[in-house]
Write an enzyme that holds these catalytic residues in place. Sequence first.
Site, PDB file in Angstrom:
ATOM      1  N   ARG A   1       0.543  -0.961  -0.299  1.00 57.25           N
ATOM      2  CA  ARG A   1       0.091  -0.330  -0.474  1.00 57.25           C
ATOM      3  C   ARG A   1       0.709   1.322  -0.463  1.00 57.25           C
ATOM      4  O   ARG A   1       0.572   2.456   0.245  1.00 57.25           O
ATOM      5  CB  ARG A   1      -1.208  -0.032   0.775  1.00 57.25           C
ATOM      6  CG  ARG A   1      -1.495  -1.563   1.139  1.00 57.25           C
ATOM      7  CD  ARG A   1      -2.651  -1.792   0.408  1.00 57.25           C
ATOM      8  NE  ARG A   1      -3.060  -2.498   0.097  1.00 57.25           N
ATOM      9  CZ  ARG A   1      -3.918  -3.515  -0.853  1.00 57.25           C
ATOM     10  NH1 ARG A   1      -3.700  -3.135  -1.445  1.00 57.25           N
ATOM     11  NH2 ARG A   1      -4.370  -4.597   0.110  1.00 57.25           N
TER      12      ARG A   1
ATOM     13  N   ASN B   1       2.276  -7.730   7.905  1.00 54.43           N
ATOM     14  CA  ASN B   1       2.907  -9.128   7.153  1.00 54.43           C
ATOM     15  C   ASN B   1       4.555  -9.601   7.491  1.00 54.43           C
ATOM     16  O   ASN B   1       5.071  -9.275   6.033  1.00 54.43           O
ATOM     17  CB  ASN B   1       2.274  -9.182   6.159  1.00 54.43           C
ATOM     18  CG  ASN B   1       1.129  -8.570   6.014  1.00 54.43           C
ATOM     19  OD1 ASN B   1      -0.041  -9.313   7.019  1.00 54.43           O
ATOM     20  ND2 ASN B   1      -0.201  -7.736   5.310  1.00 54.43           N
TER      21      ASN B   1
ATOM     22  N   GLU C   1      -5.539 -11.845   8.017  1.00 55.99           N
ATOM     23  CA  GLU C   1      -5.996 -12.439   6.638  1.00 55.99           C
ATOM     24  C   GLU C   1      -4.655 -13.636   6.713  1.00 55.99           C
ATOM     25  O   GLU C   1      -3.443 -13.061   5.975  1.00 55.99           O
ATOM     26  CB  GLU C   1      -5.337 -10.254   6.104  1.00 55.99           C
ATOM     27  CG  GLU C   1      -6.754 -10.133   6.570  1.00 55.99           C
ATOM     28  CD  GLU C   1      -6.352  -8.660   6.217  1.00 55.99           C
ATOM     29  OE1 GLU C   1      -4.662  -8.102   5.921  1.00 55.99           O
ATOM     30  OE2 GLU C   1      -7.250  -7.905   4.744  1.00 55.99           O
TER      31      GLU C   1
ATOM     32  N   ARG D   1      -2.566  -5.940  17.387  1.00 58.28           N
ATOM     33  CA  ARG D   1      -2.976  -5.632  16.441  1.00 58.28           C
ATOM     34  C   ARG D   1      -4.465  -5.846  16.281  1.00 58.28           C
ATOM     35  O   ARG D   1      -4.308  -7.128  17.036  1.00 58.28           O
ATOM     36  CB  ARG D   1      -3.188  -5.164  14.648  1.00 58.28           C
ATOM     37  CG  ARG D   1      -1.783  -4.354  14.961  1.00 58.28           C
ATOM     38  CD  ARG D   1      -1.051  -4.683  13.272  1.00 58.28           C
ATOM     39  NE  ARG D   1      -1.954  -3.292  12.391  1.00 58.28           N
ATOM     40  CZ  ARG D   1      -2.738  -4.238  11.447  1.00 58.28           C
ATOM     41  NH1 ARG D   1      -2.898  -5.735  10.989  1.00 58.28           N
ATOM     42  NH2 ARG D   1      -3.232  -3.101  10.422  1.00 58.28           N
TER      43      ARG D   1
ATOM     44  N   ARG E   1     -18.564  -8.636   9.340  1.00 60.18           N
ATOM     45  CA  ARG E   1     -17.058  -8.722   9.505  1.00 60.18           C
ATOM     46  C   ARG E   1     -16.647  -7.424  10.172  1.00 60.18           C
ATOM     47  O   ARG E   1     -16.062  -7.473  11.335  1.00 60.18           O
ATOM     48  CB  ARG E   1     -16.437  -8.354   8.057  1.00 60.18           C
ATOM     49  CG  ARG E   1     -15.024  -7.406   8.368  1.00 60.18           C
ATOM     50  CD  ARG E   1     -14.295  -7.971   6.771  1.00 60.18           C
ATOM     51  NE  ARG E   1     -13.343  -6.666   6.726  1.00 60.18           N
ATOM     52  CZ  ARG E   1     -12.506  -5.742   6.379  1.00 60.18           C
ATOM     53  NH1 ARG E   1     -12.202  -6.680   4.963  1.00 60.18           N
ATOM     54  NH2 ARG E   1     -11.323  -5.506   5.960  1.00 60.18           N
TER      55      ARG E   1
ATOM     56  N   LYS F   1      -7.920  -0.185  14.861  1.00 57.43           N
ATOM     57  CA  LYS F   1      -7.776   0.686  13.825  1.00 57.43           C
ATOM     58  C   LYS F   1      -8.812   1.623  13.656  1.00 57.43           C
ATOM     59  O   LYS F   1      -9.463   1.156  14.501  1.00 57.43           O
ATOM     60  CB  LYS F   1      -8.121  -0.013  12.024  1.00 57.43           C
ATOM     61  CG  LYS F   1      -7.010  -0.700  11.209  1.00 57.43           C
ATOM     62  CD  LYS F   1      -7.248  -1.423  10.349  1.00 57.43           C
ATOM     63  CE  LYS F   1      -6.365  -1.896   9.528  1.00 57.43           C
ATOM     64  NZ  LYS F   1      -6.005  -2.253   8.005  1.00 57.43           N
TER      65      LYS F   1
ATOM     66  N   ASP G   1     -11.661  -1.304   7.423  1.00 52.87           N
ATOM     67  CA  ASP G   1     -10.449  -1.214   6.628  1.00 52.87           C
ATOM     68  C   ASP G   1     -10.042   0.077   6.066  1.00 52.87           C
ATOM     69  O   ASP G   1     -10.088   0.040   4.943  1.00 52.87           O
ATOM     70  CB  ASP G   1     -10.476  -2.044   6.070  1.00 52.87           C
ATOM     71  CG  ASP G   1      -8.350  -2.603   5.853  1.00 52.87           C
ATOM     72  OD1 ASP G   1      -8.131  -1.815   5.561  1.00 52.87           O
ATOM     73  OD2 ASP G   1      -8.442  -3.045   4.641  1.00 52.87           O
TER      74      ASP G   1
ATOM     75  N   GLU H   1      -4.265   4.447   0.697  1.00 53.67           N
ATOM     76  CA  GLU H   1      -4.559   3.052  -0.163  1.00 53.67           C
ATOM     77  C   GLU H   1      -6.342   2.862  -0.323  1.00 53.67           C
ATOM     78  O   GLU H   1      -6.594   2.790  -1.990  1.00 53.67           O
ATOM     79  CB  GLU H   1      -4.406   2.301   0.837  1.00 53.67           C
ATOM     80  CG  GLU H   1      -5.642   0.791   0.678  1.00 53.67           C
ATOM     81  CD  GLU H   1      -5.182  -0.472   1.550  1.00 53.67           C
ATOM     82  OE1 GLU H   1      -4.872   0.039   2.514  1.00 53.67           O
ATOM     83  OE2 GLU H   1      -5.577  -1.664   0.985  1.00 53.67           O
TER      84      GLU H   1
ATOM     85  N   TRP I   1     -14.692 -10.245   0.700  1.00 53.87           N
ATOM     86  CA  TRP I   1     -13.660  -9.433  -0.226  1.00 53.87           C
ATOM     87  C   TRP I   1     -13.881  -9.560  -1.138  1.00 53.87           C
ATOM     88  O   TRP I   1     -13.230  -8.898  -2.371  1.00 53.87           O
ATOM     89  CB  TRP I   1     -12.224 -10.866  -0.588  1.00 53.87           C
ATOM     90  CG  TRP I   1     -11.411 -10.655   0.974  1.00 53.87           C
ATOM     91  CD1 TRP I   1     -11.403 -10.225   1.915  1.00 53.87           C
ATOM     92  CD2 TRP I   1     -10.610 -11.725   1.111  1.00 53.87           C
ATOM     93  NE1 TRP I   1     -10.180 -10.143   2.688  1.00 53.87           N
ATOM     94  CE2 TRP I   1      -9.202 -11.768   1.863  1.00 53.87           C
ATOM     95  CE3 TRP I   1      -9.407 -12.694   0.247  1.00 53.87           C
ATOM     96  CZ2 TRP I   1      -8.560 -11.793   2.598  1.00 53.87           C
ATOM     97  CZ3 TRP I   1      -7.834 -13.042   0.704  1.00 53.87           C
ATOM     98  CH2 TRP I   1      -7.369 -12.889   2.112  1.00 53.87           C
TER      99      TRP I   1
END
Lengths: 714, 714
Positions: free
Chosen positions: B179, B221, B302, B335, B352, B376, B381, B409, B558
């Site tokens: 991103r 990640n 994820e 997180r 979600r 967040k 998201d 993003e 998704w």
Amino acid sequence: MNYKLAGGFIALCLLLLTNAFAQTSPVEDGYRLWLKYDLIGDVAKRQAYARSAQFIASSGTDPILKTATRELQLGLQGLLGKAIPVLTSAGNRTGGIVLTVTTGTDSQSLAPEGYRISANNRTITISGKTSAGVLYGAFALLRQLQTQQPLEAISLTSSPKVQFRMLNHWDNVDGSVERGYAGMSLWKWYELPERVDPRYRDYARANASLGINGTVVNNVNASARFMTAEYLQKVAALADVFRPYGIKVYLSVYFAAPKTLGGLKTSDPLDPQVRKWWADKVKEIYQTIPDFGGLLVKANSEGEPGPQDYGRTHADGANMLAEAMKPYDGVIIWRAFVYKAADTSDRPTADRFKAAHEEFTPLDGQFDKKVIVQVKNGPIDFQPREPFSPLFGNMPKTPLGIEFQITQEYLGFATHMVYEAPLFKECLEADTYVNGKGSTVASIVDGSLHRYSKTLMAGVANAGSARNWTGHPMAQANWYAFGRLAWDHTLSSEAIAREWIAMTLTQDRQATSRIANLMMKSRDIYVDYNTPIGLSRPWSGVHFAPEPWQNRSSRPDWTAVYYHRADSLGLGFDRTASGSNALAQYRPDVRRQWEDPKTCPLPYLLWFHHVPWTQKLSSGKTLWTELCTRFYTGADSVRWMQQEWALVKPAVDPAIHADVSARLATQHKEAIWWRDAWVLYLQTFAKEPIPAPFKKPDRNLEEVQQLVNIYLLR
Amino acid sequence: MNYKLAGGFIALCLLLLTNAFAQTSPVEDGYRLWLKYDLIGDVAKRQAYARSAQFIASSGTDPILKTATRELQLGLQGLLGKAIPVLTSAGNRTGGIVLTVTTGTDSQSLAPEGYRISANNRTITISGKTSAGVLYGAFALLRQLQTQQPLEAISLTSSPKVQFRMLNHWDNVDGSVERGYAGMSLWKWYELPERVDPRYRDYARANASLGINGTVVNNVNASARFMTAEYLQKVAALADVFRPYGIKVYLSVYFAAPKTLGGLKTSDPLDPQVRKWWADKVKEIYQTIPDFGGLLVKANSEGEPGPQDYGRTHADGANMLAEAMKPYDGVIIWRAFVYKAADTSDRPTADRFKAAHEEFTPLDGQFDKKVIVQVKNGPIDFQPREPFSPLFGNMPKTPLGIEFQITQEYLGFATHMVYEAPLFKECLEADTYVNGKGSTVASIVDGSLHRYSKTLMAGVANAGSARNWTGHPMAQANWYAFGRLAWDHTLSSEAIAREWIAMTLTQDRQATSRIANLMMKSRDIYVDYNTPIGLSRPWSGVHFAPEPWQNRSSRPDWTAVYYHRADSLGLGFDRTASGSNALAQYRPDVRRQWEDPKTCPLPYLLWFHHVPWTQKLSSGKTLWTELCTRFYTGADSVRWMQQEWALVKPAVDPAIHADVSARLATQHKEAIWWRDAWVLYLQTFAKEPIPAPFKKPDRNLEEVQQLVNIYLLR
């Protein structure tokens, strides 16, 4: 001038100089490449030049001629420290520089892009048959000043030996660069066409200064996006920037685009609908970019689609595109980097080395005249040292271009100093013996041997978004050397190095010699610690860390052991008649040099022979001792490079010097890593101790492997 | 001064200014961010400042205090146009600036990193309890000059409202940035630790100037590489650069590292061997980086590994790391961005939106005191507009930090101008009603409401290797605004914008107002053409192109249709009791505002309600008409942005102005694209014409989809 004003202005200048985001951001950051145009320090020389450059005379609206004028003006202003007026005509004035496009007697012997620079009656004339020739002449004249050559009686005539002098960018749509080590792609697709980064123009300037006249902006593993109207608009914006610099844009092609984009059921090159799709597409390209250069194709190679998917040949595929290109000036460049044959491991003589020759030589004479086949310099893949590709000389009816890799995929990324001109020259000067002695690869590539109608030299670019373009400051020399050799392959590596050093690093005589010496030795040093005596491809997946033990992959020729074939008896790939017989692809004169392990030159020995560990080599040492000597000497030589570089510190910009010093420290660390990986691994086969005077590595094989494994983690 | 010398020097200066790789490379390239320190043009003001800044007095060897001194000196030199002497003590001199670390009465009310700037007896004193406080004070004083505030009677006291003010870099080992839209990663792992890019220090300067005191250098990640000795050495080299700027380094952790690196059979957080592995690893980290900041963990999210792989909870995982961290000062940041629950689509109320609350609130009170849970800002998201996360207020015993995304993003990458301070503020000022009215998210995050022992604000960085750091020149303001709000969330968005404009773009009063107005409206304009009235996540895979029709993926959440739920009846996600009942996760006072579609504010309407197409909204328009109005008005507003930007041209550097103008052109093109994609797609459900006065798009849905599909091609 008002004294007080002058004082205030000086203060302002000082601030601007010292305050470019503070003390940490040096003025010299490498961005200007070899086009620095700093004021010539020697006042007498500068004044002498100034007497010859009192004006520039140039007329007309030709955009490339205008570029030549502006570049000359810009360069002279920097070098001489004063603005040079531009006149539309010299009239009866002397003491200036006249730019002229002429087809008169003066330029008859020139190639279309050649130039002549002559001094006559206190006037310097730069002439060419085309404005591009004049542009190259203007840069050549500036180079004379940059390298402090006299101008008074200048007489230079030069024509490019090769027609298509190109960079290939392996740049992807997401901005990443395959095998790029200098930041991201230069091309910002998400900003184009609205935003045109000023850097595109500086890229064009750098290339034009070398005579590079074409650039393939996208990866050969091509995205179909580039064949859409949306992306062609973006590419057109780049072409607009490059055009006044005499540079044409080319695109890599995704062969299956008719299916992917056109919604057709097939991409079979003999299918009429497919042929129509490509004809329409090429028409659309030329409507968008009227001077588009052509298409580059990687087909049926490493998973890319191609004509063989439909039982057709490379010639079928290339000729279909050539037909679509017929109404236009462009060319089709078809890559010969294929090795499908090699993975049929049931054939006892299978050898990736032979694949391109096997697939392409039967097609000689079948390609349309718009097609150029682009061949990598060696038969495998840009290894630190390879024998020349056996395709050269064996396709007399098909124009073969040569593809070098400037980016250091197998040459230590951006932390190893490897000057590549000797590598390029070694291949170009190699003798194929196709028409007897003197049938060099260069004479094939420049078309003189087979009278090719088209000639091409391509370099896989090492330029990216890094501030200094190439990551390693010394890697700028590789871009430079490629461009100079594409223009004239007879230039010597050392002359090119000295030119580049003078324009980029220093004009100190002793430092120049020292740096040139370093550069000239750098490639052999790299080969010594990396892949001596004809070893090849000992890389891990990312082509960074040593992994000679790698023996598992989806294909045998994607392992390391496939290439070195180490076993209890010896080391090396038998490519003689008793092995894969790849040597049969060369002419007898070449074969004879290489087929006897006793006479085969050491640099190529393990390319062609499986040599026993205890075999005495022409050096007088056994294979094992020679190998160890190379690995240890190579790593030690990096220490020598560090010492030599330290000695030139007073003559080189401090920021650049520190940058290179730090990278040399990394190189030294990694050279030892390579040495340790190889000797510890090969020792498990050779079962010999490390010979005196070398000390055995501080770590064991497992430790080296663990270190390598880090670089294989996601 | 010698007149002739002065003249020669001026010529040299001119050259250096005009010849930075020629006319194409502007002096102003954005590299200096908001720390430009250009000479103050107003002579009277400059002289007044100079009278207050005749010297800097600072003593001691504290590296951060030395940084404060050097930064102050550097800034003043630029702003005032003369070198400022540094004395170890003011003695009885007045008219200077004194830096002092003191625990005296003067600083008792300060937080450890707070500062006080006061003027007394013609001396300005910058004091703090720590050298970091003084550093922030020094930058605050410079900011006064940069924004041309008077100094004579200066009296500023400021303490950070949040303890951990951090950037999170989603940067990978290969130099790519997840991103990221501003070039590659700033961190050159293949060069470190030997080569330390000068840019690392400029990065630290920029952050320190805002009060940012921590940076997570690798992607959540996470690569396991960062837990190896090899990479810790590289990270340590960065820490060495950041330390004198008061910035600590943190690392993201790959939870399965005990297996991957340690060769253990499990990474179960309750396994003794695993616990020992982490304890040893943390010990090794602190041996390498003594002031290491801590670990950030994305677990069971994820596809990342985590404690749930072994039937353990997030608390089990976090507490294991906290135990390893016990001997040290560092923290564990865990997180809460998880949504495993949402993919069990057999639950009729699966959503979600609810996942983080469902997984984390039961664990409140179970986390070790070294742990901060990072949440967040919204439940999904980083959408252009989201309601605040229902976790805020519902974990009184667990310090919750907030995570904002600075990189755009979902905000148009680097070609859309979106000033994010209003987005950050909207969340921070949202009222959770947890302890009655006034229980804002900010009061939870700054610890005042629940008396958290630790407080944290993190921003996912938008800085990369682009010359101007952020790609879009205006995106620098988002980095700036995040840093300023992390220090003091009570600052207004507009005040921050004006500060940034004065330091970065212009000090012209009218232009400042115009640009500030543009910035303040930019986010609402973006929401209007992108995701109005509570729409969300209509993106294609790369989060670039509109794809509200996307209905296939490996997970229902998704897809785009999961979020907007368009059907023949209406549009929006019913999260009331008749739907997923996500609203139940909020306090009744919040719920009441949102649960009735008649009173729910329009910006959140479709987040919580499935609204019939013909429903009349509080605006007086039907849903369909309101939607069309937003999409069309939004796209038209970008045209207005272009016009406004054109008007400030005389007041802004030409290169920066041109850059922003070009990006606005792209933004306008893409805004129309978004508008067309949405209205044409939604029209297939609403079956209504485009209402007057809007004209129907020039293209049809299929054409828009084809255009989008280009961006989905490899």
